[in-house]
Write an enzyme that holds these catalytic residues in place. Sequence first.
Site, PDB file in Angstrom:
ATOM      1  CG  HIS A 158      -1.971  -1.050   1.198  1.00 54.15           C
ATOM      2  ND1 HIS A 158      -3.178  -0.865   0.597  1.00 54.15           N
ATOM      3  CD2 HIS A 158      -1.973  -2.319   1.687  1.00 54.15           C
ATOM      4  CE1 HIS A 158      -3.907  -1.964   0.724  1.00 54.15           C
ATOM      5  NE2 HIS A 158      -3.193  -2.863   1.382  1.00 54.15           N
TER       6      HIS A 158
ATOM      7  CB  ALA B  78      14.566 -22.372   6.905  1.00 46.74           C
TER       8      ALA B  78
ATOM      9  CE  LYS C 175      22.350  -7.747   3.404  1.00 43.48           C
ATOM     10  NZ  LYS C 175      23.305  -6.992   4.252  1.00 43.48           N
TER      11      LYS C 175
END
Length: 247
Positions: free
Chosen positions: A175, A222, A242
């Site tokens: 938004h 994960a 990264k």
Amino acid sequence: MLFAKKVFNFFSNLIRGFYWILYSWKYDIGQRASVDWSSRIEGRGNVVSGSDFRMEGNSKLILAKGSNLTVGDYCYIGKNTSIVLSENSEFTIANRSGIESSSFIIVHSKWEFGEGSSIASFCQIFSREHGISGKFIVGNGSRVGDYSIIDVSGDIYIGNNVAIGPRATIYTHDHDYRNSRAIPWKGKALTKAISIEDGVWIGSNVTILPGVTIGKGAIVAAGSVVNKSIEPFSLYGGIPAKKIKEL
């Protein structure tokens, strides 16, 4: 009170069973189909299934006017799963694919699941922004893990042989907080497509944000948060994710 509720549920399920028998002529269900009596298919849309289609207990298909559901051979819908097709939407599920138990899916536009693909249990897949809908295309042999949340406000493309671990969160919209300073999340919705290419492996509890492309053969560790595109055949991890190394 508990007894009355059980009686109500019994007769409610019985009526649904008769409803299914009465209106089953509307649908083109293949040979050796198995639709549990406590499940139901309702609405003014169309259903075409191949052979050996299986629909387990308390699952339901709700098809709005002009919608089309096409299911291939040896497909299944697990128990307590709900699939809703909005008006003029299309959902094509190729052979040997399925949606496991207790998942909730709303199809708003044109969706396709490739052969041998699967959605695991307790997944929620639909547009989370009212009035906006994207395509959801899943390739062959791909799987979405349990308890995953997938926002299809924008388009999502998942390639072949992709493994998405449990509790993944994939968001295609944000938004513009500048449009509504008092309540930032009520600002104008901004959608960006997400693409997950062939052979990608995404670990559990990964969050993928709008506009991201995850390159072919990449691995996402994960717990990562992916806010930028990922190079092919590379390992990424962390918050934000990264590059750790090339594969």
